[in-house]
Design an enzyme around this catalytic site. Sequence first.
Site, PDB file in Angstrom:
ATOM      1  N   HIS A 185     -36.037 -81.659  49.668  1.00 61.35           N
ATOM      2  CA  HIS A 185     -37.239 -81.281  48.677  1.00 61.35           C
ATOM      3  C   HIS A 185     -36.699 -81.102  47.181  1.00 61.35           C
ATOM      4  O   HIS A 185     -37.322 -81.596  46.389  1.00 61.35           O
ATOM      5  CB  HIS A 185     -37.804 -80.305  49.326  1.00 61.35           C
ATOM      6  CG  HIS A 185     -39.129 -79.607  48.407  1.00 61.35           C
ATOM      7  ND1 HIS A 185     -40.588 -79.800  48.697  1.00 61.35           N
ATOM      8  CD2 HIS A 185     -38.882 -78.787  47.495  1.00 61.35           C
ATOM      9  CE1 HIS A 185     -41.122 -79.184  47.801  1.00 61.35           C
ATOM     10  NE2 HIS A 185     -40.264 -78.525  46.965  1.00 61.35           N
ATOM     11  N   GLU A 186     -35.691 -80.059  47.019  1.00 57.81           N
ATOM     12  CA  GLU A 186     -35.103 -79.838  45.969  1.00 57.81           C
ATOM     13  C   GLU A 186     -34.474 -81.079  45.210  1.00 57.81           C
ATOM     14  O   GLU A 186     -34.564 -81.164  43.930  1.00 57.81           O
ATOM     15  CB  GLU A 186     -34.340 -78.513  45.760  1.00 57.81           C
ATOM     16  CG  GLU A 186     -35.030 -77.368  46.440  1.00 57.81           C
ATOM     17  CD  GLU A 186     -35.911 -76.952  45.923  1.00 57.81           C
ATOM     18  OE1 GLU A 186     -36.071 -77.203  44.691  1.00 57.81           O
ATOM     19  OE2 GLU A 186     -36.785 -76.207  46.667  1.00 57.81           O
ATOM     20  N   HIS A 189     -37.305 -82.822  43.313  1.00 53.78           N
ATOM     21  CA  HIS A 189     -37.534 -82.371  41.985  1.00 53.78           C
ATOM     22  C   HIS A 189     -36.443 -82.622  40.962  1.00 53.78           C
ATOM     23  O   HIS A 189     -36.738 -83.157  39.857  1.00 53.78           O
ATOM     24  CB  HIS A 189     -37.292 -80.726  42.151  1.00 53.78           C
ATOM     25  CG  HIS A 189     -38.749 -80.052  42.638  1.00 53.78           C
ATOM     26  ND1 HIS A 189     -39.994 -80.321  42.422  1.00 53.78           N
ATOM     27  CD2 HIS A 189     -38.590 -79.085  43.737  1.00 53.78           C
ATOM     28  CE1 HIS A 189     -40.637 -79.814  43.255  1.00 53.78           C
ATOM     29  NE2 HIS A 189     -39.918 -78.893  43.772  1.00 53.78           N
ATOM     30  N   HIS A 195     -45.048 -81.164  42.458  1.00 55.72           N
ATOM     31  CA  HIS A 195     -45.676 -80.919  43.804  1.00 55.72           C
ATOM     32  C   HIS A 195     -47.034 -81.733  44.034  1.00 55.72           C
ATOM     33  O   HIS A 195     -47.753 -82.021  43.017  1.00 55.72           O
ATOM     34  CB  HIS A 195     -45.913 -79.041  43.930  1.00 55.72           C
ATOM     35  CG  HIS A 195     -44.877 -78.693  43.992  1.00 55.72           C
ATOM     36  ND1 HIS A 195     -44.301 -77.436  43.410  1.00 55.72           N
ATOM     37  CD2 HIS A 195     -43.696 -78.687  45.185  1.00 55.72           C
ATOM     38  CE1 HIS A 195     -43.187 -76.933  43.838  1.00 55.72           C
ATOM     39  NE2 HIS A 195     -42.683 -77.649  44.997  1.00 55.72           N
ATOM     40  N   TYR A 246     -47.083 -78.493  49.259  1.00 57.85           N
ATOM     41  CA  TYR A 246     -47.498 -77.359  49.799  1.00 57.85           C
ATOM     42  C   TYR A 246     -48.104 -77.046  51.309  1.00 57.85           C
ATOM     43  O   TYR A 246     -48.983 -77.873  51.470  1.00 57.85           O
ATOM     44  CB  TYR A 246     -48.322 -76.756  48.852  1.00 57.85           C
ATOM     45  CG  TYR A 246     -47.726 -75.924  47.679  1.00 57.85           C
ATOM     46  CD1 TYR A 246     -46.548 -76.100  47.291  1.00 57.85           C
ATOM     47  CD2 TYR A 246     -48.393 -74.787  46.864  1.00 57.85           C
ATOM     48  CE1 TYR A 246     -45.817 -75.374  46.058  1.00 57.85           C
ATOM     49  CE2 TYR A 246     -48.081 -74.298  45.874  1.00 57.85           C
ATOM     50  CZ  TYR A 246     -46.622 -74.632  45.459  1.00 57.85           C
ATOM     51  OH  TYR A 246     -46.108 -73.733  44.623  1.00 57.85           O
TER      52      TYR A 246
END
Length: 502
Positions: A185-186, A189, A195, A246
């Site tokens: 996930h990071e 980014h 998101h 999310y």
Amino acid sequence: MKLKTFWLKSRISTLVLGALLIFTNCEKENELFTEETSEEIIVTQEKDITEKAFPDKKGKVTEITYQGQQLMVEEMDGVYVFEGDILITPEELQNANKSTGRTQNLWPNCIVYYSIESSLPNKQRVYDAIAHWKSKTNLQFIKRTNQTAYVNFRKGSGCSSSVGRTGGKQNINLADGCSTGNTIHEIGHAIGLWHEQSRKDRNTYVNINFANIQAGKDHNFKTYVQRGEDGDEYSPTLDFGSIMMYGSYAFSKNGMPTITKKDGSTYSVQRTALSAWDKIGVSRMYKKVCGTVPNMSGYYKANDGGHYYVRHIGIDVYWFGEHPNGSWANIFKGKLDGNKITGNFYDVPKGKIQGSGQLKLTVNYNSTKITKTQGSNFGGSVWNKMARPSSLPGTRTAGFGVRNNINNLTARWYANDGGYYYVRQVGSRVVWFGERHFTSGRPAWANVGYGIKIGNNIYLNWADVAKGNANGNGTLQLKMNGANTMTRVAVTGGFGGSSWSR
């Protein structure tokens, strides 16, 4: 093109992929993914799966202007925190507000340089996350040597990252509890993804229950439109299965859901793997930088019996090909557009044939098969990627070429780095294949060069190919000192040789 987040379903199916056809400008790209098999994604129903830079900590809420949009952020430990885990440093904020758009945040040539601090526990989660990104996308991850812009994995109080390439050292912070999935996930980014809940059309699919959101955290639930952006997307609908999504209980203050489906029900999210829309979205986002297929670098066996050693750098594709019996050898330089390659091949004097011409090729969705679509004077037509053989063809005497002609460099040259270079000149075009020091059946390095000769100066781009074990690339300027000698004038990328003779 703006960098947006791209979302995908938990599984790929022919029916889901058919939805891609609504994107009329991307129909041909969708063909790349029809061969993908169904992939199991494990979903979870946790109370709050959201990554956070500083768990259980509140900062001062303030508004900043970042890349043309107004963001509500929290000021914590000298950085601005956006949507829980996105970090914006004061230096990055200053630089970003001088730029003209978010497309500058892409990693050039699809190469993400990285380092891992020795103090980071459980480094394997980083290696596994990087391996996942490399296997599922067209991005490369290479350990940093002296590059200025790179991602640094280090121990942190939570899970957090900057968005996109900042141009300098940028940290991905991982607490002990950050899993491989959180690391994937990071990295998302860091390569430019935001998101899911920010989509401009998200209210069509979900309700935001502001009454359940922690005090001072409601700014994390704004859409692109609310931040002054247009919110263009490359997927048809919001995807509840994206690794960037999310969960239903993000920033909940009372254990009640903060995001629900339109019917009021909660949903499951996952931190296992990139799923179909994530991969398609990244592919489209980086199309102009590196095409739409995963990196092709490696060894291919062709139906003409040849060994082909391919190097894929951004949208540039190089190869060296040779038949083990020594009858022919060639280099190729082409450009990748989506999954199509157009370029030119030149036989070099490691073999006996002296052909040249244009080739047009297509690459399948996972870069395991290359197919010729045009090139009648070229023998091979299908290339399959596989493990490199343990023993490869060695150096050979020159197959063709002459000495004592400063206007035609075609010949085998020997360099002061111990390498044999098989040079071909056709008009002003100069190409070569070089290799050195065979050990255990293969050379220590092997490279191709492609450029032009202007007067007695030669300007080349060079790239190591998979016949050897090196992985460099750069530029070279050479000068002819006579018909049979040349020397290096300038170099980038750490090239070793500095003088050649034939």
